[in-house]
Design an enzyme around this catalytic site. Structure first.
Site, short mmCIF file in Angstrom:
data_model
loop_
_atom_site.label_atom_id
_atom_site.label_comp_id
_atom_site.label_asym_id
_atom_site.label_seq_id
_atom_site.Cartn_x
_atom_site.Cartn_y
_atom_site.Cartn_z
N MET A 85 12.76 23.93 2.30
CA MET A 85 11.97 23.17 1.32
C MET A 85 12.86 22.44 0.31
O MET A 85 12.58 21.31 -0.08
CB MET A 85 11.01 24.11 0.59
CG MET A 85 9.99 23.37 -0.26
SD MET A 85 8.91 24.47 -1.18
CE MET A 85 7.92 25.17 0.11
N LYS A 95 0.85 -1.20 0.00
CA LYS A 95 0.00 0.00 0.00
C LYS A 95 0.88 1.25 0.00
O LYS A 95 2.10 1.16 0.25
CB LYS A 95 -0.93 -0.02 1.21
CG LYS A 95 -0.21 -0.04 2.53
CD LYS A 95 -1.17 -0.25 3.68
CE LYS A 95 -0.39 -0.41 4.97
NZ LYS A 95 -1.09 0.04 6.14
N TYR A 133 17.04 29.28 8.25
CA TYR A 133 15.86 29.98 8.80
C TYR A 133 15.88 30.00 10.31
O TYR A 133 16.23 28.99 10.95
CB TYR A 133 14.58 29.26 8.36
CG TYR A 133 14.16 29.55 6.95
CD1 TYR A 133 13.83 30.84 6.54
CD2 TYR A 133 14.05 28.52 6.03
CE1 TYR A 133 13.41 31.09 5.23
CE2 TYR A 133 13.64 28.76 4.73
CZ TYR A 133 13.32 30.05 4.34
OH TYR A 133 12.91 30.27 3.06
#
Ligand code: PLP
Length: 370
Positions: A309, A41, A261
Protein backbone atom coordinates in the site's frame (compact mmCIF):
# COMPACT_ATOMS: atom_id res chain seq x y z
CA UNK A 1 17.13 16.51 -5.47
CA UNK A 2 19.66 17.25 -2.73
CA UNK A 3 20.56 14.10 -0.84
CA UNK A 4 19.33 13.99 2.70
CA UNK A 5 19.09 11.28 5.32
CA UNK A 6 15.33 11.59 5.64
CA UNK A 7 13.44 8.32 5.83
CA UNK A 8 10.05 9.93 5.07
CA UNK A 9 8.62 9.53 1.61
CA UNK A 10 8.07 12.75 -0.33
CA UNK A 11 5.74 11.24 -2.82
CA UNK A 12 4.40 13.79 -5.28
CA UNK A 13 3.48 14.32 -8.92
CA UNK A 14 5.06 17.10 -10.92
CA UNK A 15 2.61 18.44 -13.48
CA UNK A 16 4.54 20.13 -16.25
CA UNK A 17 2.22 22.74 -17.75
CA UNK A 18 4.78 23.63 -20.44
CA UNK A 19 4.66 20.01 -21.65
CA UNK A 20 0.85 20.17 -21.62
CA UNK A 21 0.89 23.30 -23.82
CA UNK A 22 3.47 21.70 -26.09
CA UNK A 23 1.19 18.67 -26.54
CA UNK A 24 -1.76 20.99 -27.28
CA UNK A 25 0.43 22.58 -29.98
CA UNK A 26 0.93 19.10 -31.47
CA UNK A 27 -2.86 18.69 -31.57
CA UNK A 28 -3.14 22.08 -33.30
CA UNK A 29 -0.49 21.10 -35.88
CA UNK A 30 -2.15 17.72 -36.44
CA UNK A 31 -5.62 19.22 -36.93
CA UNK A 32 -5.00 22.78 -38.16
CA UNK A 33 -8.53 23.28 -39.47
CA UNK A 34 -10.43 21.95 -36.46
CA UNK A 35 -11.46 23.49 -33.18
CA UNK A 36 -10.04 21.70 -30.14
CA UNK A 37 -12.22 20.39 -27.36
CA UNK A 38 -9.75 19.34 -24.64
CA UNK A 39 -10.99 16.27 -22.78
CA UNK A 40 -10.43 17.08 -19.10
CA UNK A 41 -12.81 14.64 -17.42
CA UNK A 42 -11.77 12.60 -14.36
CA UNK A 43 -9.80 15.53 -12.97
CA UNK A 44 -8.04 15.94 -16.32
CA UNK A 45 -6.94 12.29 -16.28
CA UNK A 46 -5.58 12.87 -12.76
CA UNK A 47 -3.65 16.06 -13.62
CA UNK A 48 -6.03 18.55 -11.95
CA UNK A 49 -9.03 19.72 -13.98
CA UNK A 50 -8.97 23.41 -13.19
CA UNK A 51 -5.21 23.81 -13.46
CA UNK A 52 -5.27 22.04 -16.83
CA UNK A 53 -8.26 24.06 -18.09
CA UNK A 54 -6.53 27.31 -17.15
CA UNK A 55 -3.21 26.27 -18.68
CA UNK A 56 -4.90 25.26 -21.95
CA UNK A 57 -6.14 28.75 -22.72
CA UNK A 58 -5.50 28.19 -26.45
CA UNK A 59 -8.15 25.49 -26.89
CA UNK A 60 -11.69 26.23 -28.07
CA UNK A 61 -13.64 24.26 -25.50
CA UNK A 62 -13.55 21.44 -22.97
CA UNK A 63 -15.20 18.06 -22.53
CA UNK A 64 -16.01 16.43 -19.21
CA UNK A 65 -18.05 13.33 -18.40
CA UNK A 66 -20.48 14.56 -15.76
CA UNK A 67 -22.48 17.68 -15.13
CA UNK A 68 -20.93 18.42 -11.72
CA UNK A 69 -17.48 18.53 -13.34
CA UNK A 70 -18.78 21.12 -15.80
CA UNK A 71 -20.45 23.20 -13.09
CA UNK A 72 -17.26 23.36 -11.06
CA UNK A 73 -15.46 24.70 -14.14
CA UNK A 74 -18.15 27.34 -14.68
CA UNK A 75 -18.01 28.30 -10.97
CA UNK A 76 -14.26 28.71 -11.31
CA UNK A 77 -14.84 31.22 -14.11
CA UNK A 78 -14.31 29.08 -17.24
CA UNK A 79 -16.34 30.74 -20.01
CA UNK A 80 -15.59 28.59 -23.06
CA UNK A 81 -17.97 25.88 -24.32
CA UNK A 82 -18.06 22.82 -22.06
CA UNK A 83 -19.45 19.57 -23.42
CA UNK A 84 -20.78 17.02 -20.93
CA UNK A 85 -20.17 13.68 -22.61
CA UNK A 86 -22.76 11.72 -20.61
CA UNK A 87 -25.38 14.44 -21.07
CA UNK A 88 -28.19 14.68 -18.52
CA UNK A 89 -30.03 11.92 -16.70
CA UNK A 90 -32.77 13.80 -14.77
CA UNK A 91 -34.89 16.90 -15.37
CA UNK A 92 -32.99 18.69 -12.59
CA UNK A 93 -29.88 18.15 -14.62
CA UNK A 94 -31.58 19.50 -17.73
CA UNK A 95 -32.11 22.82 -15.96
CA UNK A 96 -28.47 22.83 -14.81
CA UNK A 97 -27.40 22.65 -18.46
CA UNK A 98 -29.58 25.60 -19.33
CA UNK A 99 -28.56 27.64 -16.27
CA UNK A 100 -24.81 27.09 -16.71
CA UNK A 101 -24.84 27.18 -20.50
CA UNK A 102 -23.42 23.68 -20.90
CA UNK A 103 -23.43 21.58 -24.08
CA UNK A 104 -25.17 18.21 -23.67
CA UNK A 105 -24.54 14.97 -25.49
CA UNK A 106 -27.87 13.38 -26.39
CA UNK A 107 -27.20 9.69 -26.72
CA UNK A 108 -30.62 8.09 -26.25
CA UNK A 109 -34.32 8.75 -26.68
CA UNK A 110 -34.98 8.84 -22.95
CA UNK A 111 -32.99 12.08 -22.78
CA UNK A 112 -35.24 13.58 -25.43
CA UNK A 113 -38.28 12.83 -23.28
CA UNK A 114 -36.56 14.49 -20.31
CA UNK A 115 -35.77 17.50 -22.42
CA UNK A 116 -39.33 17.80 -23.68
CA UNK A 117 -40.83 17.57 -20.20
CA UNK A 118 -38.44 20.10 -18.65
CA UNK A 119 -39.08 23.79 -18.26
CA UNK A 120 -35.92 25.70 -19.12
CA UNK A 121 -35.18 29.38 -19.37
CA UNK A 122 -32.69 29.13 -22.23
CA UNK A 123 -32.42 26.54 -25.00
CA UNK A 124 -29.56 24.10 -24.64
CA UNK A 125 -26.73 23.49 -27.06
CA UNK A 126 -26.74 19.79 -27.92
CA UNK A 127 -24.60 17.20 -29.69
CA UNK A 128 -26.51 14.21 -31.07
CA UNK A 129 -24.26 11.21 -30.56
CA UNK A 130 -24.51 8.45 -33.12
CA UNK A 131 -23.70 4.83 -32.36
CA UNK A 132 -21.53 3.75 -35.27
CA UNK A 133 -20.22 0.54 -33.72
CA UNK A 134 -19.03 1.23 -30.20
CA UNK A 135 -22.44 0.09 -28.88
CA UNK A 136 -22.01 2.03 -25.68
CA UNK A 137 -23.64 5.47 -25.91
CA UNK A 138 -25.35 6.83 -28.99
CA UNK A 139 -28.51 6.59 -31.06
CA UNK A 140 -28.51 4.04 -33.86
CA UNK A 141 -27.88 5.37 -37.36
CA UNK A 142 -31.42 4.79 -38.74
CA UNK A 143 -32.85 6.90 -35.87
CA UNK A 144 -30.71 9.97 -36.45
CA UNK A 145 -33.05 11.85 -38.78
CA UNK A 146 -36.17 11.27 -36.67
CA UNK A 147 -34.53 12.24 -33.37
CA UNK A 148 -32.81 15.22 -34.91
CA UNK A 149 -36.17 16.47 -36.22
CA UNK A 150 -37.97 15.95 -32.89
CA UNK A 151 -35.28 17.96 -31.12
CA UNK A 152 -35.21 20.64 -33.76
CA UNK A 153 -38.97 21.17 -33.36
CA UNK A 154 -38.90 21.09 -29.55
CA UNK A 155 -37.84 24.71 -29.15
CA UNK A 156 -35.57 23.48 -26.33
CA UNK A 157 -32.30 23.27 -28.25
CA UNK A 158 -30.12 25.66 -30.14
CA UNK A 159 -29.94 25.05 -33.87
CA UNK A 160 -28.27 23.58 -35.75
CA UNK A 161 -27.86 20.42 -33.68
CA UNK A 162 -24.25 19.24 -33.61
CA UNK A 163 -23.30 15.69 -34.53
CA UNK A 164 -20.73 13.32 -33.08
CA UNK A 165 -19.61 9.73 -32.76
CA UNK A 166 -16.82 7.91 -30.93
CA UNK A 167 -14.31 5.49 -32.45
CA UNK A 168 -13.82 2.08 -30.85
CA UNK A 169 -10.54 0.98 -32.47
CA UNK A 170 -8.77 4.16 -33.58
CA UNK A 171 -5.69 3.08 -31.60
CA UNK A 172 -5.19 0.19 -34.03
CA UNK A 173 -4.21 1.35 -37.52
CA UNK A 174 -4.78 -2.18 -38.87
CA UNK A 175 -8.41 -2.33 -37.78
CA UNK A 176 -11.11 -2.06 -40.47
CA UNK A 177 -13.58 -0.83 -37.91
CA UNK A 178 -12.61 2.83 -37.93
CA UNK A 179 -13.29 3.34 -41.63
CA UNK A 180 -16.62 1.54 -41.31
CA UNK A 181 -17.56 3.80 -38.37
CA UNK A 182 -16.64 6.98 -40.25
CA UNK A 183 -18.59 5.82 -43.30
CA UNK A 184 -21.68 5.03 -41.24
CA UNK A 185 -21.44 8.39 -39.50
CA UNK A 186 -21.21 10.20 -42.84
CA UNK A 187 -24.21 8.32 -44.22
CA UNK A 188 -26.35 8.95 -41.17
CA UNK A 189 -25.70 12.70 -41.03
CA UNK A 190 -25.89 13.29 -44.78
CA UNK A 191 -27.77 16.54 -45.39
CA UNK A 192 -27.61 17.72 -41.76
CA UNK A 193 -25.74 20.98 -41.34
CA UNK A 194 -24.54 20.93 -37.71
CA UNK A 195 -20.86 20.90 -36.77
CA UNK A 196 -19.30 17.44 -36.47
CA UNK A 197 -16.83 15.68 -34.18
CA UNK A 198 -15.47 12.16 -34.57
CA UNK A 199 -11.91 11.90 -33.37
CA UNK A 200 -10.16 11.25 -30.07
CA UNK A 201 -6.34 11.41 -29.87
CA UNK A 202 -5.65 8.31 -31.98
CA UNK A 203 -8.26 9.41 -34.51
CA UNK A 204 -6.74 12.88 -34.79
CA UNK A 205 -3.32 11.49 -35.70
CA UNK A 206 -4.29 8.31 -37.50
CA UNK A 207 -7.50 9.20 -39.36
CA UNK A 208 -7.02 12.75 -40.52
CA UNK A 209 -9.95 12.78 -42.93
CA UNK A 210 -12.22 12.35 -39.89
CA UNK A 211 -11.04 15.49 -38.11
CA UNK A 212 -14.10 17.64 -39.01
CA UNK A 213 -14.97 20.91 -37.21
CA UNK A 214 -14.06 19.70 -33.71
CA UNK A 215 -11.48 17.23 -32.41
CA UNK A 216 -11.56 15.75 -28.90
CA UNK A 217 -8.03 14.98 -27.69
CA UNK A 218 -7.50 13.48 -24.26
CA UNK A 219 -4.51 11.21 -23.70
CA UNK A 220 -2.22 12.96 -26.18
CA UNK A 221 -2.56 16.21 -24.23
CA UNK A 222 -1.13 14.43 -21.21
CA UNK A 223 1.70 12.80 -23.17
CA UNK A 224 0.40 9.22 -23.22
CA UNK A 225 0.66 7.13 -26.38
CA UNK A 226 -2.78 7.03 -28.03
CA UNK A 227 -1.89 3.93 -30.07
CA UNK A 228 -1.62 0.31 -29.05
CA UNK A 229 1.95 0.20 -30.39
CA UNK A 230 4.82 2.67 -30.84
CA UNK A 231 5.90 5.38 -28.42
CA UNK A 232 4.44 8.72 -27.39
CA UNK A 233 7.80 10.38 -27.88
CA UNK A 234 7.90 9.33 -31.56
CA UNK A 235 4.76 11.46 -31.98
CA UNK A 236 6.56 14.43 -30.42
CA UNK A 237 4.51 14.19 -27.21
CA UNK A 238 6.04 15.05 -23.83
CA UNK A 239 5.03 13.52 -20.49
CA UNK A 240 3.05 15.96 -18.37
CA UNK A 241 2.95 14.00 -15.11
CA UNK A 242 6.16 12.84 -13.46
CA UNK A 243 5.47 10.71 -10.41
CA UNK A 244 8.22 10.86 -7.83
CA UNK A 245 9.10 9.46 -4.45
CA UNK A 246 12.33 8.55 -2.75
CA UNK A 247 14.33 5.76 -1.21
CA UNK A 248 13.23 5.26 2.39
CA UNK A 249 15.29 2.17 3.20
CA UNK A 250 18.19 0.15 1.78
CA UNK A 251 19.02 -3.40 2.77
CA UNK A 252 21.07 -6.30 1.61
CA UNK A 253 18.97 -9.43 0.97
CA UNK A 254 20.77 -12.75 0.77
CA UNK A 255 20.12 -15.78 -1.40
CA UNK A 256 17.51 -17.86 0.43
CA UNK A 257 15.65 -14.77 1.75
CA UNK A 258 12.67 -13.15 0.05
CA UNK A 259 11.16 -9.69 -0.38
CA UNK A 260 7.64 -8.46 0.37
CA UNK A 261 4.17 -9.96 0.86
CA UNK A 262 3.73 -13.54 -0.18
CA UNK A 263 7.52 -13.90 -0.42
CA UNK A 264 6.92 -13.76 -4.18
CA UNK A 265 10.45 -12.75 -5.14
CA UNK A 266 13.76 -14.08 -3.91
CA UNK A 267 17.23 -13.14 -5.19
CA UNK A 268 19.54 -15.78 -6.53
CA UNK A 269 22.50 -13.94 -4.99
CA UNK A 270 22.97 -11.25 -2.36
CA UNK A 271 21.17 -8.14 -3.64
CA UNK A 272 20.78 -4.52 -2.59
CA UNK A 273 17.10 -3.69 -2.24
CA UNK A 274 15.84 -0.11 -2.11
CA UNK A 275 12.41 0.44 -0.60
CA UNK A 276 10.60 3.39 -2.20
CA UNK A 277 7.84 5.26 -0.39
CA UNK A 278 5.06 4.78 -2.89
CA UNK A 279 2.47 2.03 -3.20
CA UNK A 280 -1.03 1.24 -4.39
CA UNK A 281 -2.39 3.64 -1.75
CA UNK A 282 -0.88 6.37 -3.94
CA UNK A 283 -2.11 4.84 -7.18
CA UNK A 284 1.02 2.93 -8.14
CA UNK A 285 -0.44 -0.21 -9.79
CA UNK A 286 -0.55 -3.23 -7.53
CA UNK A 287 -0.27 -5.47 -10.57
CA UNK A 288 3.10 -4.06 -11.64
CA UNK A 289 5.15 -7.15 -12.43
CA UNK A 290 8.63 -8.02 -11.23
CA UNK A 291 10.98 -6.14 -13.55
CA UNK A 292 8.79 -3.04 -14.02
CA UNK A 293 11.31 -0.22 -14.49
CA UNK A 294 11.86 2.45 -11.83
CA UNK A 295 14.44 5.23 -12.16
CA UNK A 296 16.48 5.74 -8.98
CA UNK A 297 19.25 8.27 -8.78
CA UNK A 298 18.99 8.60 -12.57
CA UNK A 299 19.46 4.84 -13.17
CA UNK A 300 16.86 2.30 -14.30
CA UNK A 301 16.30 -0.65 -11.97
CA UNK A 302 13.69 -3.43 -11.72
CA UNK A 303 10.79 -3.59 -9.29
CA UNK A 304 10.88 -6.80 -7.24
CA UNK A 305 8.30 -8.39 -4.97
CA UNK A 306 4.68 -7.34 -4.57
CA UNK A 307 3.57 -3.74 -4.51
CA UNK A 308 2.39 -2.80 -0.98
CA UNK A 309 0.00 0.00 0.00
CA UNK A 310 2.78 2.44 0.91
CA UNK A 311 5.95 1.03 -0.60
CA UNK A 312 7.60 -0.90 -3.38
CA UNK A 313 10.98 -2.62 -3.55
CA UNK A 314 13.56 -2.22 -6.26
CA UNK A 315 16.70 -4.25 -6.90
CA UNK A 316 19.43 -1.61 -7.12
CA UNK A 317 22.33 -4.08 -7.08
CA UNK A 318 23.39 -2.92 -10.56
CA UNK A 319 23.15 0.81 -9.72
CA UNK A 320 25.94 3.05 -8.52
CA UNK A 321 25.89 5.14 -5.33
CA UNK A 322 22.32 4.71 -4.15
CA UNK A 323 21.52 6.29 -0.76
CA UNK A 324 18.50 6.69 1.44
CA UNK A 325 16.69 9.85 0.34
CA UNK A 326 17.53 9.45 -3.36
CA UNK A 327 14.83 10.44 -5.77
CA UNK A 328 12.82 7.72 -7.50
CA UNK A 329 10.84 8.35 -10.67
CA UNK A 330 7.96 5.97 -11.15
CA UNK A 331 6.91 7.40 -14.53
CA UNK A 332 7.14 10.58 -16.53
CA UNK A 333 10.38 12.35 -17.39
CA UNK A 334 12.86 9.66 -18.50
CA UNK A 335 10.45 6.75 -17.95
CA UNK A 336 7.38 6.55 -20.24
CA UNK A 337 4.16 5.83 -18.38
CA UNK A 338 3.27 3.42 -21.20
CA UNK A 339 6.21 1.20 -20.18
CA UNK A 340 4.85 0.96 -16.64
CA UNK A 341 1.32 0.39 -17.95
CA UNK A 342 2.52 -2.45 -20.17
CA UNK A 343 4.21 -4.13 -17.19
CA UNK A 344 1.00 -3.74 -15.19
CA UNK A 345 -1.43 -5.07 -17.79
CA UNK A 346 -3.20 -1.75 -18.03
CA UNK A 347 -3.13 1.51 -20.00
CA UNK A 348 -1.65 4.91 -19.22
CA UNK A 349 -5.16 6.36 -18.80
CA UNK A 350 -5.86 4.16 -15.80
CA UNK A 351 -2.51 4.92 -14.17
CA UNK A 352 -2.97 8.69 -14.56
CA UNK A 353 -6.55 8.64 -13.26
CA UNK A 354 -5.61 6.38 -10.37
CA UNK A 355 -3.24 8.75 -8.56
CA UNK A 356 -4.84 9.23 -5.17
CA UNK A 357 -5.47 12.37 -3.17
CA UNK A 358 -2.57 11.86 -0.80
CA UNK A 359 -0.18 12.51 -3.71
CA UNK A 360 0.51 16.20 -3.83
CA UNK A 361 0.40 17.71 -7.34
CA UNK A 362 3.08 20.34 -7.92
CA UNK A 363 2.56 22.51 -10.96
CA UNK A 364 5.50 23.85 -12.89
CA UNK A 365 5.83 25.75 -16.16
CA UNK A 366 9.03 24.20 -17.47
CA UNK A 367 10.77 20.86 -17.25
CA UNK A 368 13.93 22.04 -15.51
CA UNK A 369 13.27 19.99 -12.41
CA UNK A 370 11.57 21.15 -9.23
C1 PLP B 1 -16.39 10.63 -26.16
C2 PLP B 1 -14.93 10.79 -25.95
N1 PLP B 1 -14.23 11.58 -26.76
C3 PLP B 1 -12.90 11.75 -26.64
C4 PLP B 1 -12.19 11.11 -25.63
C5 PLP B 1 -10.70 11.30 -25.53
O1 PLP B 1 -10.06 10.09 -25.85
P1 PLP B 1 -8.47 9.96 -25.82
O2 PLP B 1 -8.07 10.18 -24.40
O3 PLP B 1 -8.20 8.58 -26.29
O4 PLP B 1 -7.95 11.03 -26.71
C6 PLP B 1 -12.88 10.27 -24.76
C7 PLP B 1 -12.15 9.58 -23.70
O5 PLP B 1 -12.51 8.60 -23.13
C8 PLP B 1 -14.28 10.10 -24.91
O6 PLP B 1 -14.99 9.30 -24.10
Amino acid sequence: MTHSTTVFAHTHAIIDLAALKHNADIVRQSAPNSKIMAVIKADAYGHGMLEVANALSSVDGYAVARVHEAISLREAGIKKPILVLMGFATSDEVSMFSRHDLDAVIHNEHQLELLNSSVIAQPISVWLKINTGMNRLGVDAPEVRRLNDIMALSGKVRLPIKLMTHLACADDMNSNMTEAQIQLFDQSVDGLVGEQSITNSAGIIGWKYAQRQWVRPGIMLYGGNPFSSGKAEELGLKPVMTLKSNVVSLRSVKKGQSVGYGASWAPNRTSLIATIGIGYGDGYPRHAAHGTPVVIGGQKAPLVGRVSMDSINVDVSQCRNISIGDEAILWGEGLPIDDVAENSETISYELMCGITERVNRRYQESDNGE
